[in-house]
Motif scaffolding. Structure first.
Motif, PDB file in Angstrom:
ATOM      1  N   SER A 162      14.555  97.777 -15.310  1.00  0.00           N
ATOM      2  CA  SER A 162      13.580  96.824 -15.581  1.00  0.00           C
ATOM      3  C   SER A 162      12.942  96.151 -14.700  1.00  0.00           C
ATOM      4  CB  SER A 162      13.888  95.894 -16.700  1.00  0.00           C
ATOM      5  OG  SER A 162      15.187  95.227 -16.117  1.00  0.00           O
ATOM      6  N   LYS A 163      13.917  96.077 -13.625  1.00  0.00           N
ATOM      7  CA  LYS A 163      13.463  95.208 -12.160  1.00  0.00           C
ATOM      8  C   LYS A 163      13.074  96.072 -11.079  1.00  0.00           C
ATOM      9  CE  LYS A 163      16.317  91.262 -13.321  1.00  0.00           C
ATOM     10  NZ  LYS A 163      17.843  90.343 -12.806  1.00  0.00           N
ATOM     11  N   LYS A 174       7.655  99.998 -10.001  1.00  0.00           N
ATOM     12  CA  LYS A 174       7.324 100.918 -10.762  1.00  0.00           C
ATOM     13  C   LYS A 174       7.249 102.410 -10.093  1.00  0.00           C
ATOM     14  CE  LYS A 174       4.623  98.547 -14.246  1.00  0.00           C
ATOM     15  NZ  LYS A 174       3.460  98.454 -15.232  1.00  0.00           N
ATOM     16  N   LYS A 181      18.875  98.879 -12.073  1.00  0.00           N
ATOM     17  CA  LYS A 181      18.149  98.074 -13.117  1.00  0.00           C
ATOM     18  C   LYS A 181      16.673  98.636 -13.258  1.00  0.00           C
ATOM     19  CE  LYS A 181      21.268  94.079 -12.752  1.00  0.00           C
ATOM     20  NZ  LYS A 181      21.166  92.660 -12.648  1.00  0.00           N
TER      21      LYS A 181
END
Length: 406
Positions: free
Chosen positions: A238-239, A242, A236
């Motif tokens: 988005s989770k 970074k 995922k």
């Protein structure tokens, strides 16, 4: 060096099948007819020209590359200069393994870490003489630490050795010692994997891709980076942290760079779109393992370069306004390469004045880096060709600085 004559024969046959004269092929590929004639007589050309011809003829760039028996050349005068760094990166191998010089200096991971950071700072500042002077001692010290230490300290020594080898490899790529750089990167990757440092391993693979690109091994780079990206891809985005997304995006950029140079535009576009998605998630540039940075701006700069390689200099330059506000977030080397791409795009659009301005700026701002860039020499050759009747004093100054003869 002459190319296998079968490539010349195949080029003639393919050109005729496409119904093209030498002049028409040269015009469509935006190269001189002399390059086409030279190739059809068994000669060689720049990889960039192979790419342009392949794009017109509908074949991969590697189609032009054939095994050959290289002609003998004079002894490489750089060998004695590089002897120390060769000894550190690629020590002799005996019956009991690699043979390193004795080192009685007490280990200090703190001092070793500082030394790695110092070499990284010198590299980022284009102080290549300092990198060449410091790297052999740094790598040897890292070897000694790995040999002496145990447990968690040994793991840290392995991480620092991987970092030192990767930095040394980046310098070797800059001076076009690609095979030696690949040896350093192989060992750096082995160290990173041995301690489970996936981010550092990805950095080593990314640099390996850079070295292989410089050798024209586009299929190898795409396979390597696509496979690595599959392993790194977060479930995922988005989770995911970074740093993980940045490592994934950085590898995808390399895959896209290889695909576009190999006349695989669909695949290149897919890789680049994924890389830019990663860049949007990361946002502003963040440090990654291996002393690199990745984010929205770096991904866009790579996309601009891909447009240029694809023969769309106008599209490449249209991206400048989007990149400009944040271009300072990228590393100095990345910004310098971005400037070279702008110079190349302007030249393709016959804007000699702007090309000259950018090239003179790079010569002034980053002379050591500029002198090492084959792309800078290629641009200068084309610049002299366009200004053949009346090269300016600036054109002659750039050519002399880079060792380009008009």
């Amino acid at each position: 060096m002459t190319q296998d004559t079968s490539v010349a024969d195949r080029l003639i046959e393919l050109r005729r099948k496409r119904g093209l004269t030498q002049e028409a092929l040269a015009e469509a590929a935006e190269i001189s007819v002399g390059v086409v004639r030279k190739l059809e007589q068994g000669g060689t050309a720049r990889i960039e020209n192979y790419h342009r011809l392949g794009r017109v003829l509908g074949v991969r760039t590697v189609w032009f590359m054939s095994p050959e028996n290289p002609t003998p050349r004079a002894d490489d005068q750089r060998d004695p200069v590089l002897a120390d760094i060769r000894s550190a990166v690629n020590p002799p191998l005996g019956l009991r393994g690699r043979i390193y010089p004795d080192d009685d200096t007490p280990p200090s991971l703190e001092l070793l870490g500082r030394a790695v950071e110092s070499v990284a700072a010198h590299y980022q500042a284009d102080r290549y003489d300092d990198v060449a002077r410091m790297s052999p001692a740094l790598v040897r010290s890292a070897h000694a630490h790995v040999a002496i230490l145990e447990g968690d300290e040994k793991s840290e020594a392995l991480r620092l050795r991987a970092d030192a080898l990767q930095l040394t490899a980046r310098y070797l790529i800059q001076i076009r010692e690609h095979d030696l750089s690949l040896i350093a990167l192989r060992d750096a990757l082995t160290d990173a994997l041995s301690i489970g440092d996936q981010a550092l391993a990805a950095a080593c693979i990314g640099e390996q891709g850079w070295a292989l690109l410089r050798q024209g091994r586009f299929d190898d780079v795409e396979r390597l980076c696509a496979d690595t990206a599959d392993v790194l891809e977060p479930s995922k985005l988005s989770k995911a942290p970074k740093a993980t997304v940045a490592a994934w995006g950085y590898i995808l950029m390399r895959a896209g760079a290889a695909a576009v140079r190999n006349n695989r535009p669909v695949e290149a576009r897919e890789y680049q779109q994924l890389a830019q998605s990663a860049g949007e998630i990361v946002g502003d540039e963040i440090p990654t393992a291996g002393h690199m940075r990745f984010g929205r701006t770096t991904a866009l700069m790579n996309g601009m370069q891909n447009e240029l390689v694809s023969g769309r200099p106008d599209v490449a330059l249209s991206m400048v306004d989007e990149i400009r506000p944040r271009q300072g977030q990228a590393t100095e080397n990345t910004q310098q390469r971005y400037a070279l791409d702008q110079a190349s795009a302007h030249l393709r659009l016959r804007n000699v004045e702007r090309t000259t301005e950018i090239m003179m700026g790079l010569k002034s701002k980053a002379p050591t880096w500029f002198r090492q860039q084959q792309a800078a020499r290629d641009i200068t050759e084309d610049l002299l060709e366009q200004a053949k009747r009346m090269p300016s004093s600036e054109h002659r100054e750039i050519a002399e600085f880079l060792g380009v003869t008009g």
